[in-house]
Design a protein around this motif. Structure first.
Motif, PDB file in Angstrom:
ATOM      1  N   ILE A 215       0.838  -1.191   0.000  1.00 19.67           N
ATOM      2  CA  ILE A 215       0.000   0.000   0.000  1.00 19.67           C
ATOM      3  C   ILE A 215       0.881   1.252   0.000  1.00 19.67           C
ATOM      4  CG2 ILE A 215      -0.509   0.824   2.355  1.00 19.67           C
ATOM      5  CD1 ILE A 215      -3.473   0.208   1.629  1.00 19.67           C
ATOM      6  N   ILE A 216       2.013   1.185   0.673  1.00 22.76           N
ATOM      7  CA  ILE A 216       2.920   2.335   0.636  1.00 22.76           C
ATOM      8  C   ILE A 216       3.434   2.539  -0.788  1.00 22.76           C
ATOM      9  CG2 ILE A 216       5.237   3.049   1.327  1.00 22.76           C
ATOM     10  CD1 ILE A 216       4.520   2.179   4.136  1.00 22.76           C
ATOM     11  N   TYR A 217       3.695   1.424  -1.446  1.00 22.85           N
ATOM     12  CA  TYR A 217       4.113   1.473  -2.841  1.00 22.85           C
ATOM     13  C   TYR A 217       3.009   2.069  -3.714  1.00 22.85           C
ATOM     14  CZ  TYR A 217       5.573  -0.462  -7.340  1.00 22.85           C
ATOM     15  OH  TYR A 217       5.916  -0.629  -8.643  1.00 22.85           O
ATOM     16  N   GLU A 218       1.776   1.636  -3.475  1.00 23.08           N
ATOM     17  CA  GLU A 218       0.659   2.127  -4.284  1.00 23.08           C
ATOM     18  C   GLU A 218       0.372   3.602  -3.996  1.00 23.08           C
ATOM     19  OE1 GLU A 218      -0.862   0.736  -6.736  1.00 23.08           O
ATOM     20  OE2 GLU A 218       0.046  -1.244  -6.563  1.00 23.08           O
ATOM     21  N   LEU A 219       0.568   4.018  -2.731  1.00 25.73           N
ATOM     22  CA  LEU A 219       0.324   5.426  -2.401  1.00 25.73           C
ATOM     23  C   LEU A 219       1.354   6.330  -3.073  1.00 25.73           C
ATOM     24  CD1 LEU A 219      -0.674   5.299   1.367  1.00 25.73           C
ATOM     25  CD2 LEU A 219      -2.116   5.916  -0.563  1.00 25.73           C
ATOM     26  N   GLU A 220       2.475   5.738  -3.503  1.00 25.99           N
ATOM     27  CA  GLU A 220       3.486   6.499  -4.222  1.00 25.99           C
ATOM     28  C   GLU A 220       3.267   6.396  -5.727  1.00 25.99           C
ATOM     29  OE1 GLU A 220       6.104   8.478  -3.346  1.00 25.99           O
ATOM     30  OE2 GLU A 220       5.194   8.433  -1.364  1.00 25.99           O
ATOM     31  N   ALA A 221       2.247   5.660  -6.139  1.00 29.98           N
ATOM     32  CA  ALA A 221       2.010   5.481  -7.571  1.00 29.98           C
ATOM     33  C   ALA A 221       1.439   6.765  -8.157  1.00 29.98           C
ATOM     34  CB  ALA A 221       1.054   4.317  -7.801  1.00 29.98           C
ATOM     35  N   ASP A 222       1.596   6.893  -9.463  1.00 27.19           N
ATOM     36  CA  ASP A 222       1.170   8.126 -10.126  1.00 27.19           C
ATOM     37  C   ASP A 222      -0.312   8.407  -9.932  1.00 27.19           C
ATOM     38  OD1 ASP A 222       3.655   8.738 -11.017  1.00 27.19           O
ATOM     39  OD2 ASP A 222       3.442   7.689 -12.918  1.00 27.19           O
ATOM     40  N   TYR A 223      -1.146   7.363 -10.002  1.00 29.00           N
ATOM     41  CA  TYR A 223      -2.581   7.637  -9.895  1.00 29.00           C
ATOM     42  C   TYR A 223      -2.936   8.180  -8.516  1.00 29.00           C
ATOM     43  CZ  TYR A 223      -3.097   3.170  -7.470  1.00 29.00           C
ATOM     44  OH  TYR A 223      -2.989   2.156  -6.569  1.00 29.00           O
ATOM     45  N   SER A 224      -2.176   7.775  -7.482  1.00 27.79           N
ATOM     46  CA  SER A 224      -2.421   8.322  -6.145  1.00 27.79           C
ATOM     47  C   SER A 224      -2.012   9.788  -6.089  1.00 27.79           C
ATOM     48  CB  SER A 224      -1.642   7.547  -5.093  1.00 27.79           C
ATOM     49  OG  SER A 224      -2.014   6.195  -5.107  1.00 27.79           O
ATOM     50  N   HIS A 225      -0.854  10.105  -6.672  1.00 29.23           N
ATOM     51  CA  HIS A 225      -0.385  11.491  -6.668  1.00 29.23           C
ATOM     52  C   HIS A 225      -1.354  12.391  -7.419  1.00 29.23           C
ATOM     53  CE1 HIS A 225       3.200  10.961  -4.493  1.00 29.23           C
ATOM     54  NE2 HIS A 225       3.781  10.160  -5.365  1.00 29.23           N
ATOM     55  N   TYR A 226      -1.901  11.873  -8.500  1.00 31.70           N
ATOM     56  CA  TYR A 226      -2.843  12.663  -9.287  1.00 31.70           C
ATOM     57  C   TYR A 226      -4.071  13.004  -8.446  1.00 31.70           C
ATOM     58  CZ  TYR A 226      -5.910  13.923 -13.216  1.00 31.70           C
ATOM     59  OH  TYR A 226      -6.766  14.571 -14.069  1.00 31.70           O
ATOM     60  N   LEU A 227      -4.612  11.984  -7.775  1.00 33.29           N
ATOM     61  CA  LEU A 227      -5.780  12.228  -6.927  1.00 33.29           C
ATOM     62  C   LEU A 227      -5.459  13.226  -5.824  1.00 33.29           C
ATOM     63  CD1 LEU A 227      -7.329   8.664  -6.598  1.00 33.29           C
ATOM     64  CD2 LEU A 227      -8.254  10.613  -7.839  1.00 33.29           C
ATOM     65  N   GLU A 228      -4.251  13.111  -5.270  1.00 25.98           N
ATOM     66  CA  GLU A 228      -3.835  14.058  -4.229  1.00 25.98           C
ATOM     67  C   GLU A 228      -3.816  15.474  -4.776  1.00 25.98           C
ATOM     68  OE1 GLU A 228      -0.020  13.070  -2.612  1.00 25.98           O
ATOM     69  OE2 GLU A 228      -0.837  11.302  -1.609  1.00 25.98           O
ATOM     70  N   ALA A 229      -3.243  15.612  -5.975  1.00 25.41           N
ATOM     71  CA  ALA A 229      -3.136  16.939  -6.564  1.00 25.41           C
ATOM     72  C   ALA A 229      -4.518  17.514  -6.839  1.00 25.41           C
ATOM     73  CB  ALA A 229      -2.323  16.880  -7.846  1.00 25.41           C
ATOM     74  N   LEU A 230      -5.476  16.641  -7.109  1.00 24.38           N
ATOM     75  CA  LEU A 230      -6.830  17.123  -7.359  1.00 24.38           C
ATOM     76  C   LEU A 230      -7.603  17.273  -6.055  1.00 24.38           C
ATOM     77  CD1 LEU A 230      -7.936  15.214 -10.579  1.00 24.38           C
ATOM     78  CD2 LEU A 230      -6.824  17.426 -10.342  1.00 24.38           C
ATOM     79  N   GLY A 231      -6.922  17.075  -4.945  1.00 27.59           N
ATOM     80  CA  GLY A 231      -7.566  17.303  -3.655  1.00 27.59           C
ATOM     81  C   GLY A 231      -8.629  16.278  -3.312  1.00 27.59           C
ATOM     82  N   ALA A 232      -8.486  15.051  -3.852  1.00 29.32           N
ATOM     83  CA  ALA A 232      -9.454  14.010  -3.493  1.00 29.32           C
ATOM     84  C   ALA A 232      -9.269  13.651  -2.019  1.00 29.32           C
ATOM     85  CB  ALA A 232      -9.245  12.781  -4.362  1.00 29.32           C
TER      86      ALA A 232
END
Lengths: 330, 286, 319
Positions: A215-232
């Motif tokens: 999960i730490i690996y997945e939280l560093e994945a691009d799709y997670s970063h994208y959602l973060e940037a969009l304030g999800a």
């Protein structure tokens, strides 16, 4: 999807074929004469010895060419004939194993499923905060590093001897005979708990660690970063990460099956729990080679079946395999 | 120049990584115990040193004695030696076979890759322990070396898979292309270009195999298929169960060997996580 | 309108602070597409990201940012969530992997909108038109990301990021992974998005000045964490004032031809490390015009309307 299953089935069939071949090959090409040893052991019982002798000659048919011996072996196998147990003479090996199977299923199925579910959820929670991570991860690593039998022994010692709250041997008390009464069911559950729990705990540690890392690996994945940037919200990001992390955990389960089964074998030995592991120990101590071979085949078949079930589940969970986009699950 | 700087950076983080420090410390402790432990004891592992049978740990018998009056400390120390021997041999063989097949499959690709892949998948699906059992069961005399070889020869698929995947991703890199264009042999490219670039990976694979071999050996020993002419940590546990250590509450008989295995394997995992953090900057804690 | 005032952002690393963005001040008008260019590592991505997602190891050291007169809570991860996607959005560099691989695109979009408490129905209806604008069939909503080509994913993410008509859109190297034909198509679509009011102002981060020449209204050049020059595209290309911009532009063999980072090594010297950057103007080691004054940081001053330069030679010449 057809290609995915086709490939998997091919592997499983080849594996089964190879396993049966090993099963046939080993007694014939190992140094020494194991079957003579085995017969020497049963010779206490003269009827058994003569029947075994006859059976042995018939089955191994050393006068026949090797390929015919091999074909005979397959023919017997497909009829469900795995020979006669020397240790539990004159019971056929297949029947002996069939009696043991329910105990294995009762032990393994809940232990595998529950530990996988609990471990994954726990690991996902651990990945959430540094404090939890620092406390949970070391425990998880120690648990996965623990040999199955040792945890079993410790639990038996603590709960069975020191606290004396759980029985530490057998599947039910000697004083009871199997009936469908509450008393008997309660007794069975009481005997079942410690072996189940020790299997559960070791696996639990492994899954928790695995999920935490994934999960730490997945939280560093691009799709997670994208959602973060969009304030999800964090909950959505974690949910996606979890859903993605479950997939490798599922293929991990398939890969771990062999280790888990080995763990179950020794756990049964510790608790004298009458599954295949316990039988195997008895078979080894009594040099009951037909029974050993039978155990081997049953374990292989069980693991192959479980693998196949996991493949099906994987296809249900990972849309990409359904669309034929990726071929490899494990 | 750049490589040197990178090496220094790894060393910098490696020396400061707690998980790596703890792991290495524990391993070092047990290695020293296995190496010099026999000097600390006057007994032989199977000698019946205490005529009254089992006694709890004391200054005379540090970890007590078995049902038969054998010194548990001596057995554990000798068992540690067996454990390390099996682990090194077993994981060495597994890693070597895994490297050979992984490099070949990943570098050559094509039909060879297919064949190795199918073979790997088959061995991966077969429960290793079942195969070990059936082979070990037919061997009348079993030595430590034999056990290690058996374990090594059944444990390689993990390594092969991981190494294949890494090789596959490395083989299309520029520096490999350069080497290939300058006409170097596949063998040379694999060992001078690809292998050094996945050294961290190889080390970590070896460490995991090392821990796996220890656990596999313990299982095999415990089920009664261990070495017939030696003592091992798994065998101590098996004997303790066979002779009622549990019923008689002789905890000193079964706690130390299991604890040693748990600590060693746990330390290996800890080292692995530590190394992972050293080599993958993303995982480093700020 | 976006106003950035003295924005300073450092990276915290084990070896110390990396001064990736120092005292950045500039404004971005409504509807302006501003190209943000410079060599890799010059801080352009740091600038872009700090406007929307200023997360560790990035640290907000000082300065403020106003969007339509309202100050953004840059350093407050929670409070910024209200602005993200709604007011400020980003098309990330990694658009190829930006979508959850195991969700259908439409489903993921809906879940995201619902989580952001947007008016799901209206937006999903608008989504159909947007897809048309970027020439994607409606069916993509029923597909998984892996079923789309790279270019399709890029356009899909472009649509996704602008769904809530943000005031500010940050396009981070969106053309670098594409072939020349798709680069042009994607940039033109971005201009169309602006024209159709799918987004207001755009910061277009790239190292490819020729793309900017085609689509940008203005260009901001950065060097080693400092702003060097900002002016209209025409001015930057034809009448640059900062020595670095001049070298950069003259290194372009011809407008319209793509240059790569490699060609920039044509400027002697190398970019300073931002871990311990030199005092004063960070370009002075490589600058042919450098003199004693350059040991002080030159202010980023407007030398003519809409044209700002950070250089002692230029600033003082006109002052």
């Amino acid at each position: 999807m057809r290609k995915y299953f086709g490939r998997k089935l091919l592997i499983y069939l080849l594996t089964f074929f190879l396993a049966v071949t090993i099963d046939w090959l080993i007694p014939r090409f190992m140094p020494g004469n194991p079957v003579a040893n085995m017969l020497a052991r049963v010779s206490v019982n003269s009827t058994a010895a003569s029947v075994m002798q006859e059976y042995y000659t018939h089955l191994f048919g050393l006068d026949l060419p090797l390929w015919q011996q091999y074909l005979n072996f397959w023919a017997n196998l497909l009829r469900g004939d795995l020979g006669i147990s020397a240790y539990l003479f004159p019971k056929p090996v297949t029947q002996v194993l069939m009696n043991a199977i329910p105990y294995d299923v009762a032990l393994l199925l809940p232990a595998i499923l529950l530990s996988w579910l609990a471990g994954n959820n726990f690991g996902a929670v651990a990945a959430r905060s540094k404090w939890l991570d620092n406390t949970v991860s070391p425990i998880g690593y120690i648990l996965t590093a623990t040999p199955y039998m040792w945890l079993g022994i410790l639990l038996a010692w603590f709960f069975g001897i020191i606290l004396d709250v759980f029985p530490i041997a057998g599947a039910y008390s000697f004083s009871l005979s199997p009936t469908l009464s509450w008393k008997f069911i309660g007794d069975v559950l009481l005997h079942w708990f410690l072996p189940f729990f020790s299997l559960f705990m070791v696996q639990f540690g492994g899954w928790a660690i695995g999920m935490r890392n994934m999960i730490i690996y997945e939280l560093e994945a691009d799709y997670s970063h994208y959602l973060e940037a969009l304030g999800a919200p964090r909950s959505l990001i974690r949910r996606y990460a979890f859903n993605n992390a479950v997939l490798p955990q599922l293929s991990g389960l398939a890969l771990q099956l062999g280790v888990i089964v080995a763990g179950a074998l020794v756990t049964e030995v510790v608790f004298s729990y009458p599954g295949i592991g316990y039988l195997l120990l008895a078979a080894i101590q009594n040099q009951d080679y037909f029974l050993i071979q039978g155990c081997f085949l049953f374990i292989i078949i069980g693991v192959l079946l479980a693998n196949f079930v996991i493949d099906i589940v994987y296809v249900l969970v990972d849309p990409r395999t359904r669309r034929g986009m990726t071929g490899e699950a494990a | 120049m750049k490589a040197l700087k990178q090496k220094n950076e790894f060393l910098y983080f490696a020396l400061r990584n707690r998980k790596l420090q703890i792991g290495l410390g524990v391993i070092l402790f047990f290695v020293l115990l296995a190496a010099f432990g026999p000097l600390l004891t006057d007994y032989e592992p199977f000698d019946y040193v205490n005529p009254t049978g089992p006694v709890a740990p004391s200054s005379k018998y540090w970890l007590g004695t078995t049902f038969f009056g054998q010194d548990v400390f001596t057995q554990v120390v000798m068992g540690l030696r067996a454990t390390f021997l099996i682990a090194i041999l077993g994981s060495g063989i597994a890693t070597l076979v895994g490297m050979l097949l992984g490099f070949l499959a990943g570098y050559r690709g094509g039909i060879l890759d297919e064949i190795i892949n199918v073979l790997t998948n088959i061995v991966l699906v077969i429960p290793t322990m079942a195969v070990l059992l059936i082979i070990a069961a037919y061997l009348q005399v079993r030595s430590l070396t034999m056990e290690s070889i058996l374990i090594g020869l059944t444990a390689w698929p993990w390594a092969a898979r991981a190494i294949r995947a890494q090789t596959f991703s490395l083989r299309t890199r520029d520096f490999v292309d350069m080497a290939r264009m300058s006409g170097e042999s596949s063998f040379k490219i694999i060992f001078s270009e690809i292998a050094p670039n996945m050294m961290s990976y190889l080390v970590m694979t070896f460490i995991l195999q090392f821990g796996g071999a220890i656990l596999n050996a313990a299982t095999l020993d415990f089920i009664g298929l261990g070495p017939t002419n030696a003592i091992s940590l798994g065998l101590i546990m098996q004997y303790s169960m066979m002779w009622g250590a549990l019923q008689f509450g002789m905890w000193w008989w079964f706690v130390p060997p299991g604890l040693a295995i748990t600590l060693i394997v746990g330390a290996l995992y800890s080292m692995n996580v530590g190394l992972d953090e050293v080599f993958n900057p993303k995982l480093r804690e700020m | 309108m976006l106003q950035v005032e003295n924005l300073t952002v450092y990276y915290q690393t084990l070896k110390g602070q990396v001064r990736a963005l120092e005292n950045a001040s500039f404004t971005l008008a409504d509807g302006e597409i501003m190209g943000l260019a410079g060599e890799s590592g010059c801080g352009k991505t740091t600038l872009g990201h700090s406007l929307i997602h200023l997360s560790p190891p990035m640290t907000h050291i000082g300065g403020r940012v106003l969007l339509n007169g309202q100050e953004l809570p840059l350093a407050d991860m929670q409070k910024m969530d209200a602005y993200r996607f709604n007011e400020i959005s980003i098309i990330p560099q990694y658009a190829m992997n930006a979508m959850n691989p195991i969700r259908k695109i439409g489903q993921m979009t809906e879940e995201l909108l619902r989580a952001k408490k947007a008016d799901v129905k209206t937006v999903m209806a608008a989504l159909k038109d947007r897809l048309e604008m970027v020439k994607l069939p409606q069916e993509v909503l029923g597909l998984y990301p892996i079923e789309l080509s790279g270019g399709m994913k890029q356009r899909m993410v472009m649509v996704l990021s602008t769904l809530l008509d943000p005031e500010l859109l940050i396009a981070d190297e969106i053309t670098s992974a594409l072939d020349v034909a798709s680069q042009k198509a994607v940039s033109e679509m971005l201009v169309e998005f602006r024209d159709q009011h799918c987004c207001n102002s755009v910061i277009f981060i790239t190292h490819d000045i020729s793309i900017l020449y085609q689509i940008a209204d203005s260009i901001l050049i950065m060097y080693a964490g400092q702003l060097a020059e900002k002016a209209s595209t025409e001015t930057i290309i034809h009448n640059p004032r900062h020595p670095y911009t001049r070298l950069l532009i003259s290194a372009l063999p011809e407008i319209g031809v793509r240059y790569s980072d490699k060609r920039l090594t044509g400027i002697p010297g190398k970019t300073p490390l931002l871990l311990n950057p030199p005092q004063g103007c960070r370009f002075r080691e490589r600058c042919p015009l450098a003199f004693e004054k350059c040991a002080e940081v030159p202010p980023f001053v407007e030398i003519e309307p809409g044209h700002s330069v950070a250089c002692w030679k230029e600033g003082s010449a006109d002052a």
